[in-house]
Design a protein around this motif. Structure first.
Motif, PDB file in Angstrom:
ATOM      1  N   LEU A   1     131.291 -86.322  38.903  1.00  0.00           N
ATOM      2  CA  LEU A   1     130.735 -86.424  39.677  1.00  0.00           C
ATOM      3  C   LEU A   1     131.275 -85.539  41.014  1.00  0.00           C
ATOM      4  O   LEU A   1     130.181 -85.600  42.274  1.00  0.00           O
TER       5      LEU A   1
ATOM      6  N   GLN B   1     115.684 -76.689  37.891  1.00  0.00           N
ATOM      7  CA  GLN B   1     115.097 -77.910  38.508  1.00  0.00           C
ATOM      8  C   GLN B   1     113.427 -78.053  38.101  1.00  0.00           C
ATOM      9  O   GLN B   1     112.764 -77.396  39.379  1.00  0.00           O
TER      10      GLN B   1
ATOM     11  N   GLY C   1     123.784 -76.054  41.928  1.00  0.00           N
ATOM     12  CA  GLY C   1     123.610 -76.840  40.951  1.00  0.00           C
ATOM     13  C   GLY C   1     122.622 -78.190  41.073  1.00  0.00           C
ATOM     14  O   GLY C   1     122.496 -78.528  42.263  1.00  0.00           O
ATOM     15  N   SER C   2     122.348 -78.389  39.657  1.00  0.00           N
ATOM     16  CA  SER C   2     121.421 -79.592  39.725  1.00  0.00           C
ATOM     17  C   SER C   2     121.892 -80.533  38.893  1.00  0.00           C
ATOM     18  O   SER C   2     123.270 -80.492  38.633  1.00  0.00           O
ATOM     19  N   PRO C   3     121.840 -81.750  39.525  1.00  0.00           N
ATOM     20  CA  PRO C   3     121.890 -84.094  39.688  1.00  0.00           C
ATOM     21  C   PRO C   3     122.728 -83.759  38.316  1.00  0.00           C
ATOM     22  O   PRO C   3     122.098 -83.206  37.162  1.00  0.00           O
ATOM     23  N   THR C   4     124.027 -83.762  38.457  1.00  0.00           N
ATOM     24  CA  THR C   4     125.005 -83.674  37.406  1.00  0.00           C
ATOM     25  C   THR C   4     124.282 -84.984  36.046  1.00  0.00           C
ATOM     26  O   THR C   4     124.817 -85.116  34.985  1.00  0.00           O
ATOM     27  N   LEU C   5     124.111 -86.526  36.127  1.00  0.00           N
ATOM     28  CA  LEU C   5     124.266 -87.626  35.935  1.00  0.00           C
ATOM     29  C   LEU C   5     122.663 -87.366  35.213  1.00  0.00           C
ATOM     30  O   LEU C   5     122.589 -88.051  33.613  1.00  0.00           O
ATOM     31  N   ASP C   6     121.880 -87.059  35.342  1.00  0.00           N
ATOM     32  CA  ASP C   6     120.517 -86.475  34.941  1.00  0.00           C
ATOM     33  C   ASP C   6     121.054 -86.346  34.133  1.00  0.00           C
ATOM     34  O   ASP C   6     120.407 -85.966  33.096  1.00  0.00           O
TER      35      ASP C   6
END
Lengths: 456, 456
Positions: B130, B166, B330-335
């Motif tokens: 997170l 992305q 960095g790209s969103p981690t949860l996705d």
């Protein structure tokens, strides 16, 4: 995988070789599931027997693990890979107490609330929201953001003025590139400030120039003398000194921007966490024409969501949106819509309130502990945010203190680490309290006090 | 909202004026929920009575709607806003039949599968996921991607070589900036190709140069003569001609890259959708040192997820990761973790298989319909992807056909729209079939045939 029907080698043998090569070179990694013989045969346009034979041969050679009624796996040994495979070393945190000041306590993130909001977003979103969309972000999300920002932060924003971004770093990357393309040369940063932002400016072709900061925030008289094309400020809680921009300075800063036609980039980075004072409004609310406002959920929810928003002055709006379009085509839509649900349900403010209570308690405990263990040090910048500034006794060598702290497995940074220019600061440590659990604070401060006395 | 304790105006009156101004100027929009009187009083550091009085006054003036045991709302009329509020015009699609070739059918997106994967990701992710993380993306996601790409696309990749991005647009933005910073001046694009990518090159300071394409893909002889510093190719299914890069050309392209030390950027954009042929492997699998490989879920799942991946040659890797770090952290981690769950559960390939069956059927129906309604036109590029190329009869004016089609409320683009250089192409239309439901195809083609005959 291309099979050649014209050569003499039978197809089953070609396939066997191709798969073996893939395993040997590491393209097929140990444990990977291969397609069923039926699927692979269909995909290659060959009979199923060809694939079954090739799989059988590879099983006999130990390259594959064949299983009844299940797809084959690449064997755990995977053969001896012909190319060395890079090993990924996980970073093992080597500290016991972590005073990092730039991250929140992610264990406070309300996973259940986020999941609920995400589920609502996913159920409610029309198909159009799954497609390529407005690079500014989903209209529903921008509407909710405009309401929230107006109500809570005094930001003057219509949904059309908002562009959703991937955090503060993307906001300044797009903003700096736009400025550079418009002929700007120099961008002012508070000195001290967060070092990574300077590099973003350099990469966009701008020169970062230091503007001094004191306990009333950025020195606008110096700013006026240095006169950069734009300036990045943290008026709600200066990072890392913790000062709050004084009312007279706010007006002077905006006067300079208006006189000069310069851009003020407002990093509203921890405005939600104020503990003692009346909340400070935004600069943007006072002068929307000269302020590019940026906020994120990195401190209030979690940095890894990479979710933030900008409110862009009208004259830069089209170019900013174009910058976003060509940077990445827009931010992920479902995350934005989840955030919108979190806002409208009231869950966002509930999360923030909960986190604020936790941080406030930690701050109070930290101040108590510093008062008893390091009574000779002054603590400043305590009104807001996730860190304080600990001024070391006159004559201290902050680098020596940091080294002594590291020897005791504390993670802490010195104020000087954030110096952009040549000015020397009084020795101080930047102490974040988001990474310390409540019971860890007093022992952490005792260790810190030991490091301070060892270094003096 | 700052109240001034020193002036003569009572605090309740100051508060009333401040809220009213906020409503009048549009900062507080109609329908917005205000804080409870208790919360606001605490936030401002005033007694609750001050807030209650101000709310009452504003209720009496019609600015607020007061409700028993609930927080006040800004009245629907919201007073007359003093500043004109921008109106957001929703884009109303004005076409009946949409032959757009660059988007998938997002109604096929498996929302339930994505939600399940997202939920698993959110439950399983350690707190560290997170937080700010590796700019390449979550290690678990990169591991799964490395396995998938090796198995399905023949890509040679360790997790360390992968950077999550992305979508394709960000991959080339980062790649082009890196090239420009290393002294590159010109980047080759297939001619015809997707127009927006040329602008990304220009914005990075590179000159886009056209490289001709024929039915065997990019003309490598011409590429060698023009000799740019890098080239963007779509070998699996050239956009928009639909050609597949011929084996001899593949080798020649990689020879050129190796001789020249040039970079090949491989856009593997709809490799998952192949209908008749043996799947084509990637260029990257043949020469990982000279190919920057890019794939995304924009066609297989949904464009608005903004989720893609790059496999970067070793010599560019550090600079690419730095580029990603400074572009957005960095790209969103949860996705990413949701995608990893989708891969490991087998749901991703199931989704792709399902979509492939739908598209294949639509393609077959489209070919049938074109055969009966436009027998004089040749159809090419049918082996894969989400579109075909319809060659118009010799002497046709494609712009006139597009105009006639628009008159019949068809949305369709001409091949010439994708022309980068001065070469003239034979008249043709780019017909996407992802936006047409099965039963709409025949009537759409009849309308198209009418447009063709009207324009000739």
């Amino acid at each position: 995988m291309a099979l050649d029907r014209d050569v003499r080698t039978p197809l089953r043998r070609q396939l066997e070789i191709a798969i073996r090569d893939a395993i040997r070179t590491g393209r097929l990694r140990p444990g990977v599931r291969l397609p069923s013989s039926r699927d692979l045969a269909r995909g290659l346009g060959v009979s199923r027997g060809v694939v079954v034979d090739a799989y059988d041969a590879l099983g006999a050679q130990g390259f594959l693990v064949l299983r009844d009624r299940a797809v084959p796996l690449v064997a755990p040994s995977g053969g001896m890979p012909a190319v060395a495979r890079e090993v990924e070393e996980p970073v093992v945190p080597s500290c016991i107490f972590d005073f990092t000041a730039t991250t929140p306590d992610v264990s406070l993130f309300g996973r259940r609330a986020w999941l609920r909001a995400f589920e609502q977003a996913l159920r409610a979103a029309p198909d159009a929201d799954l497609d390529y969309g407005d690079p500014r972000g989903a209209l529903d999300a921008r509407r909710v953001l405009a309401d929230y920002l107006g109500r809570v932060r005094g930001v003057v924003a219509s949904p059309a003025a908002i562009t959703v971004v991937q955090g503060f770093s993307q906001a300044i990357d797009i903003g700096f590139r736009l400025l550079a393309a418009s002929g700007a040369r120099r961008v002012g940063f508070e000195d001290p400030s967060l070092d990574e932002q300077w590099e973003t400016a350099r990469r966009a072709g701008l020169q970062p120039v230091p503007i001094p900061v004191d306990m009333d925030g950025i020195r606008v008289d110096e700013l006026r003398a240095i006169d950069p094309d734009a300036v990045v400020v943290t008026p709600a809680h200066q990072f890392p000194t913790g000062s709050v921009l004084a009312p007279a300075r706010r007006r002077a800063l905006l006067d300079w921007a208006a006189d000069r036609g310069a851009l003020v980039i407002e990093d509203d980075y921890d405005a939600e966490f104020r503990y003692d004072r009346t909340p400070v409004g935004t600069l943007q609310g006072l002068d929307p024409a000269h302020v590019l406002y940026v906020g994120t959920v990195s401190k209030t929810l979690a940095p890894s969501l990479r979710l933030g928003w900008t409110v862009v002055p009208p004259r830069l709006r089209d170019r900013f949106v174009e910058g976003k379009l060509y940077a990445d085509g827009g931010s992920p839509t479902l995350d934005q819509l989840a955030l919108a649900h979190l806002f409208t349900s009231g869950a966002y403010e509930q999360e923030v309130r909960r986190a604020r209570a936790v941080y406030r308690k930690r701050r109070d405990t930290l101040l108590d502990a510093l008062g008893s263990s390091l009574p000779e040090c002054r603590v400043v910048g305590i009104a807001a945010g996730l860190h304080v500034l600990l001024r070391l006794p006159p004559g201290s060598d902050e680098a020596a203190v940091v080294a002594a702290a590291e020897g005791r497995r504390l993670r802490v940074r010195a104020l000087g680490d954030f110096r952009l220019g040549d000015a020397s600061f009084d020795a101080a440590l930047v102490l974040g309290y988001a990474r310390l659990s409540q019971p860890a604070i007093a022992p952490a401060v005792r260790e810190l006090a030991a490091a301070v006395s060892a270094a003096s």
